[in-house]
Design an enzyme around this catalytic site. Structure first.
Site, PDB file in Angstrom:
ATOM      1  N   GLU A 220       0.728  -1.194   0.023  1.00  0.00           N
ATOM      2  CA  GLU A 220       0.009  -0.068   0.166  1.00  0.00           C
ATOM      3  C   GLU A 220       1.000   1.140  -0.057  1.00  0.00           C
ATOM      4  O   GLU A 220       1.795   1.088   0.255  1.00  0.00           O
ATOM      5  CB  GLU A 220      -0.761   0.196   1.072  1.00  0.00           C
ATOM      6  CG  GLU A 220      -1.713  -1.160   1.180  1.00  0.00           C
ATOM      7  CD  GLU A 220      -2.791  -0.982   2.372  1.00  0.00           C
ATOM      8  OE1 GLU A 220      -2.905  -0.161   3.106  1.00  0.00           O
ATOM      9  OE2 GLU A 220      -3.750  -2.140   2.399  1.00  0.00           O
TER      10      GLU A 220
ATOM     11  N   GLY B 113       4.568  -0.862   2.758  1.00  0.00           N
ATOM     12  CA  GLY B 113       5.265  -1.635   1.886  1.00  0.00           C
ATOM     13  C   GLY B 113       6.124  -2.610   2.755  1.00  0.00           C
ATOM     14  O   GLY B 113       5.634  -3.720   3.002  1.00  0.00           O
TER      15      GLY B 113
ATOM     16  N   SER C 115       0.060  -7.110  12.038  1.00  0.00           N
ATOM     17  CA  SER C 115       0.032  -7.895  10.783  1.00  0.00           C
ATOM     18  C   SER C 115      -0.566  -9.449  11.088  1.00  0.00           C
ATOM     19  O   SER C 115      -0.621  -9.935   9.949  1.00  0.00           O
ATOM     20  CB  SER C 115       1.639  -7.973  10.421  1.00  0.00           C
ATOM     21  OG  SER C 115       2.351  -8.662  11.599  1.00  0.00           O
TER      22      SER C 115
ATOM     23  N   GLU D 189       9.309  -7.765  -3.283  1.00  0.00           N
ATOM     24  CA  GLU D 189       8.887  -9.224  -2.426  1.00  0.00           C
ATOM     25  C   GLU D 189      10.025  -9.232  -1.343  1.00  0.00           C
ATOM     26  O   GLU D 189      10.457 -10.273  -1.233  1.00  0.00           O
ATOM     27  CB  GLU D 189       8.938 -10.329  -3.428  1.00  0.00           C
ATOM     28  CG  GLU D 189       7.891 -10.196  -4.396  1.00  0.00           C
ATOM     29  CD  GLU D 189       7.720 -11.650  -5.006  1.00  0.00           C
ATOM     30  OE1 GLU D 189       7.633 -12.761  -4.260  1.00  0.00           O
ATOM     31  OE2 GLU D 189       7.468 -11.851  -6.269  1.00  0.00           O
TER      32      GLU D 189
END
Length: 405
Positions: free
Chosen positions: A131, A135, A184, A389
């Site tokens: 977002e 990140g 998270s 990634e």
């Protein structure tokens, strides 16, 4: 469980040579054009689909290769051809891995085929995690998913960024917050089916490299998806959230796996293989150039300053490949990454790609700095591997944490 080996079997060699031929004959001649156009190379994806390279069957064969070497071998050959076009071909795989890592068997069977379509009607998929303000810091994610129990629907709102195939995908896999109090650990992944109202493409990014790969924002405004689009199902989610809440009350304890991180953990060695392919391509261009470029009456490869650079480049590429293959085999064999071997492979291969492509430009001199030679494009493409990634800094953090246990 297959034993770890450094030798491809005959079937793998045949696949490798087939992929290499496609990369050399179809991808490379078109690479400069699609880099300049900065558009998705649909005709090449279509050709890959007709040959069976862009297909669920081929992806599954490589993913379930018992040696673990099918995916890295495939990635290396395609990215040897061209990184931007290759990412357009394999970008759907990240969304597929997202479903494989978090979904039920029924969800896998329903949605993964729709991500690819078929040779006559090619589709792509997108994995949406990052977002604008989240990140590397996944705990800062703001996209919300709220359950409407009366309708058995989830309502998604937020903006995703840096999404490969974002907005043009047939199927989007979206990571969203379902319990903000858990950070998270309160995330879940959702399937957004084709033509779902409320999902739209935001800004399309003009990038430094991998320009043939479509990267854009994905905007979610009251996007309603059926309850069965929650990957893993609600019962499993409720159990996971309950465990996370208990551990939070107890002051921490065992970490609960995050939906996005589960996807990235599975894909990091594959990204390392992409980097190896790009590095190898640049090295081969530099090697051929050094053998044929004559200065002061002899090929420049006869000068130690050039020859030693090429020796280092080849050594680094081979070392990166070994790390990638080890991590890929471990993942397939079910061996845990106790020392963050997946992150090691991605970190080292990514840094090697940046260094080797830069050295290739130096060996070609002024020619290497022009777009008449492909190493300039390869150097731009290589920059992404240390970023997406999981940045190199994040990989080092993951590795250091594993070592500290």
């Amino acid at each position: 469980m297959a034993e770890f080996t450094l030798e491809l079997n005959d079937d793998q060699k045949q696949v490798r040579d087939w992929l290499h031929g496609f990369a050399a004959d179809v991808m490379r001649p078109a690479a400069a054009e699609w880099d300049e156009r900065e558009e998705t190379p649909w005709p090449i994806i279509q050709e890959a689909a007709k040959l069976g390279i862009y297909s669920l069957d081929f992806y599954a064969q490589q993913f379930f290769d018992p040696t673990g070497l099918g995916v890295p071998m495939t990635m290396e050959e395609l990215f040897w051809g061209d990184a931007g076009i290759a990412l357009s071909i394999v970008g759907t795989g990240l969304a597929a891995v997202g479903v494989l890592a978090n979904g039920t068997e029924e969800q896998i069977g329903t949605w993964v085929p729709q991500m690819y379509g078929d040779a006559n009607d090619v589709k792509v998929a997108a994995f949406c995690s990052s977002e604008p303000d989240a990140g590397s810091d996944v705990a800062a994610m703001r996209t919300r998913a709220v359950y409407d129990e009366a309708k058995d629907e989830w309502v998604l709102n937020g903006t995703k960024t840096w999404a490969t195939n974002g907005g043009i995908a047939n199927v989007h896999v979206v990571v969203a917050v379902v319990d903000a109090g858990l950070g998270s650990r309160g995330h879940a992944s959702f399937i957004v089916p084709p033509n779902t109202p409320g999902l739209s493409q935001g800004q399309k990014f003009q990038k430094h490299g991998i320009r043939a790969s479509h990267t854009a924002e994905v905007v979610l405004e009251d996007v309603r998806v059926p309850g069965h689009c929650l990957l893993g199902g609600k019962e499993k989610l409720d159990e996971r959230l309950a465990r996370a809440r208990e551990k939070a009350k107890a002051g921490g304890g065992e970490r609960v796996k995050n939906a996005a991180m589960a996807t990235f953990e599975a894909s990091r060695p594959a990204v390392g293989a992409m980097a190896v392919g790009t590095a190898r391509a640049a090295y081969e261009v530099a090697l051929d150039y050094a053998k044929t470029r004559v200065q002061f009456g002899r090929p420049i490869i006869e000068n130690q300053g050039v020859a030693f650079q090429l020796a280092d480049m080849r050594t680094q590429i081979d070392a990166a490949r070994l790390l990638v293959w080890r991590a890929s085999w471990m993942a397939t064999a079910g061996k845990p990454f106790t020392s963050a071997e997946g992150s090691m492979s991605k970190l080292y291969a990514s840094e090697v790609a940046k260094q080797v492509t830069g050295q290739a430009i130096q060996i070609l001199g002024g020619n290497g700095y022009t777009r008449e030679y492909p190493v300039e494009r390869m150097h731009r493409d290589a920059a992404i591997y240390t970023i997406f990634e999981g940045t190199s800094e994040i990989q080092r953090m993951v590795i250091s944490r594993a070592l500290a246990k």
